[in-house]
Design a protein around this motif. Structure first.
Motif, PDB file in Angstrom:
ATOM      1  N   ALA A  42      26.977 -17.714  16.055  1.00  0.00           N
ATOM      2  CA  ALA A  42      28.294 -18.034  16.626  1.00  0.00           C
ATOM      3  C   ALA A  42      29.372 -18.120  15.557  1.00  0.00           C
ATOM      4  O   ALA A  42      30.542 -17.840  15.826  1.00  0.00           O
ATOM      5  CB  ALA A  42      28.210 -19.350  17.396  1.00  0.00           C
ATOM      6  N   ASP A  43      29.010 -18.490  14.337  1.00  0.00           N
ATOM      7  CA  ASP A  43      29.993 -18.662  13.260  1.00  0.00           C
ATOM      8  C   ASP A  43      30.257 -17.388  12.468  1.00  0.00           C
ATOM      9  O   ASP A  43      31.078 -17.385  11.548  1.00  0.00           O
ATOM     10  CB  ASP A  43      29.519 -19.754  12.289  1.00  0.00           C
ATOM     11  CG  ASP A  43      29.453 -21.116  12.952  1.00  0.00           C
ATOM     12  OD1 ASP A  43      30.236 -21.344  13.896  1.00  0.00           O
ATOM     13  OD2 ASP A  43      28.604 -21.928  12.541  1.00  0.00           O
ATOM     14  N   TYR A  44      29.563 -16.304  12.822  1.00  0.00           N
ATOM     15  CA  TYR A  44      29.723 -15.072  12.041  1.00  0.00           C
ATOM     16  C   TYR A  44      31.144 -14.543  12.150  1.00  0.00           C
ATOM     17  O   TYR A  44      31.747 -14.523  13.223  1.00  0.00           O
ATOM     18  CB  TYR A  44      28.744 -14.012  12.521  1.00  0.00           C
ATOM     19  CG  TYR A  44      28.853 -12.720  11.739  1.00  0.00           C
ATOM     20  CD1 TYR A  44      28.348 -12.622  10.441  1.00  0.00           C
ATOM     21  CD2 TYR A  44      29.484 -11.604  12.288  1.00  0.00           C
ATOM     22  CE1 TYR A  44      28.454 -11.459   9.708  1.00  0.00           C
ATOM     23  CE2 TYR A  44      29.598 -10.429  11.565  1.00  0.00           C
ATOM     24  CZ  TYR A  44      29.090 -10.350  10.286  1.00  0.00           C
ATOM     25  OH  TYR A  44      29.208  -9.196   9.560  1.00  0.00           O
ATOM     26  N   ASP A  45      31.698 -14.125  11.008  1.00  0.00           N
ATOM     27  CA  ASP A  45      33.080 -13.633  10.940  1.00  0.00           C
ATOM     28  C   ASP A  45      33.089 -12.302  10.192  1.00  0.00           C
ATOM     29  O   ASP A  45      32.688 -12.230   9.032  1.00  0.00           O
ATOM     30  CB  ASP A  45      33.954 -14.666  10.213  1.00  0.00           C
ATOM     31  CG  ASP A  45      35.417 -14.243  10.122  1.00  0.00           C
ATOM     32  OD1 ASP A  45      35.783 -13.201  10.707  1.00  0.00           O
ATOM     33  OD2 ASP A  45      36.196 -14.963   9.468  1.00  0.00           O
ATOM     34  N   HIS A  46      33.546 -11.240  10.868  1.00  0.00           N
ATOM     35  CA  HIS A  46      33.613  -9.922  10.227  1.00  0.00           C
ATOM     36  C   HIS A  46      34.510  -9.949   8.983  1.00  0.00           C
ATOM     37  O   HIS A  46      34.341  -9.142   8.076  1.00  0.00           O
ATOM     38  CB  HIS A  46      34.158  -8.881  11.208  1.00  0.00           C
ATOM     39  CG  HIS A  46      33.138  -8.419  12.207  1.00  0.00           C
ATOM     40  ND1 HIS A  46      32.014  -7.717  11.854  1.00  0.00           N
ATOM     41  CD2 HIS A  46      33.086  -8.572  13.553  1.00  0.00           C
ATOM     42  CE1 HIS A  46      31.308  -7.434  12.940  1.00  0.00           C
ATOM     43  NE2 HIS A  46      31.930  -7.948  13.986  1.00  0.00           N
ATOM     44  N   LEU A  47      35.478 -10.870   8.957  1.00  0.00           N
ATOM     45  CA  LEU A  47      36.429 -10.940   7.849  1.00  0.00           C
ATOM     46  C   LEU A  47      36.086 -12.058   6.857  1.00  0.00           C
ATOM     47  O   LEU A  47      36.940 -12.447   6.061  1.00  0.00           O
ATOM     48  CB  LEU A  47      37.848 -11.166   8.391  1.00  0.00           C
ATOM     49  CG  LEU A  47      38.422 -10.065   9.286  1.00  0.00           C
ATOM     50  CD1 LEU A  47      39.815 -10.457   9.787  1.00  0.00           C
ATOM     51  CD2 LEU A  47      38.493  -8.739   8.533  1.00  0.00           C
ATOM     52  N   TYR A  48      34.857 -12.552   6.907  1.00  0.00           N
ATOM     53  CA  TYR A  48      34.498 -13.698   6.075  1.00  0.00           C
ATOM     54  C   TYR A  48      34.834 -13.488   4.606  1.00  0.00           C
ATOM     55  O   TYR A  48      35.393 -14.369   3.953  1.00  0.00           O
ATOM     56  CB  TYR A  48      33.001 -14.005   6.221  1.00  0.00           C
ATOM     57  CG  TYR A  48      32.539 -15.130   5.323  1.00  0.00           C
ATOM     58  CD1 TYR A  48      32.697 -16.454   5.689  1.00  0.00           C
ATOM     59  CD2 TYR A  48      31.961 -14.854   4.074  1.00  0.00           C
ATOM     60  CE1 TYR A  48      32.282 -17.489   4.864  1.00  0.00           C
ATOM     61  CE2 TYR A  48      31.543 -15.875   3.243  1.00  0.00           C
ATOM     62  CZ  TYR A  48      31.717 -17.189   3.633  1.00  0.00           C
ATOM     63  OH  TYR A  48      31.318 -18.206   2.800  1.00  0.00           O
ATOM     64  N   LYS A  49      34.515 -12.324   4.067  1.00  0.00           N
ATOM     65  CA  LYS A  49      34.688 -12.093   2.630  1.00  0.00           C
ATOM     66  C   LYS A  49      36.154 -12.080   2.203  1.00  0.00           C
ATOM     67  O   LYS A  49      36.462 -12.304   1.029  1.00  0.00           O
ATOM     68  CB  LYS A  49      34.013 -10.792   2.227  1.00  0.00           C
ATOM     69  CG  LYS A  49      32.488 -10.854   2.324  1.00  0.00           C
ATOM     70  CD  LYS A  49      31.830  -9.643   1.710  1.00  0.00           C
ATOM     71  CE  LYS A  49      30.319  -9.780   1.742  1.00  0.00           C
ATOM     72  NZ  LYS A  49      29.647  -8.648   1.062  1.00  0.00           N
ATOM     73  N   VAL A  50      37.058 -11.793   3.131  1.00  0.00           N
ATOM     74  CA  VAL A  50      38.494 -11.771   2.794  1.00  0.00           C
ATOM     75  C   VAL A  50      39.280 -12.798   3.607  1.00  0.00           C
ATOM     76  O   VAL A  50      40.502 -12.828   3.554  1.00  0.00           O
ATOM     77  CB  VAL A  50      39.101 -10.369   3.027  1.00  0.00           C
ATOM     78  CG1 VAL A  50      38.517  -9.373   2.057  1.00  0.00           C
ATOM     79  CG2 VAL A  50      38.912  -9.917   4.467  1.00  0.00           C
TER      80      VAL A  50
END
Length: 223
Positions: A42-50
């Motif tokens: 649920a916490d996964y974010d495609h933009l996590y790295k940026v």
């Protein structure tokens, strides 16, 4: 782009070579990869790295003094790189890229935006639809009841959305698709009637409860 002949930016291109920049970029990180949520959670974010960079830009955009007249639209960050949120839009000048929903001023400065992360990550509202929910999200940080005016195209416009914006103290103007005027469609002149009246003819209906006007007119075709 800073190193191309057409877009050369001397303050950068004259200081380091493109090859040197590519080397440094390999070691540039904006977030801690060890804390990155796993894909499928649920916490996964495609933009996590940026995400810290994106959020920092967004926070600064929201601090800019707002213009009276603004518009909502979609923008494409052109790229052909491998990216899970990249899209192919055949009718756009830049067909490959990342879609961004944005609220901008007539000066073209962005005041708020959200990156489209794909259909599975889209905010869906049964009442306003996908793009209507986007508009309401983009005006969350816009000051209410001070005569702001939002313009949009028929991708976003609906009667229900305009009523909600009016209740928030935000005026709105936009073209509308034939499937969205609801009851106003039945009260409007038929396409054939306007065509007989000729170029420049128009008919309108006004909802006195919400002070919303729907106009249909004849230009090169009936709108």
């Amino acid at each position: 782009m800073y190193w191309t002949q057409h877009n050369k930016y001397a303050s950068i291109a004259d200081v380091m070579t493109l090859k040197r920049f590519e080397v440094l970029k390999k070691y540039f990180h904006a977030n801690d990869n060890t804390h990155m949520p796993k894909k499928g959670t649920a916490d996964y974010d495609h933009l996590y790295k940026v995400r810290p960079i994106v959020q920092s830009i967004l926070d600064m955009c929201r601090l800019v003094e707002q213009e009276e007249c603004q518009f909502n639209d979609e923008q494409i960050i052109s790229t052909k790189s491998r990216c899970p949120i990249r899209q192919y839009l055949s009718k756009k000048p830049h067909k490959w890229g990342i879609k961004v929903w944005a609220r901008c001023g007539v000066s073209r400065l962005p005041y708020d935006f959200t990156v489209h992360l794909g259909k599975k990550n889209t905010d869906i509202s049964k009442e306003y639809g996908k793009v209507g929910a986007v508009v309401l999200k983009l005006v969350t940080h816009l000051l209410k009841n001070i005569e702001h005016k939002i313009f949009m195209d028929n991708l976003f416009t609906s009667i229900k959305l305009f009523i909600t914006l009016k209740d928030l103290g935000i005026w709105a103007v936009g073209t509308i698709r034939n499937t969205r005027p609801h009851g106003a469609k039945n009260a409007m002149s038929k396409k054939e009637e306007l065509e007989k009246m000729g170029h420049g003819s128009l008919k309108y209906r006004l909802d006195f409860n919400y002070n919303i006007t729907v106009i249909r007119w004849m230009l090169n075709g009936v709108i």
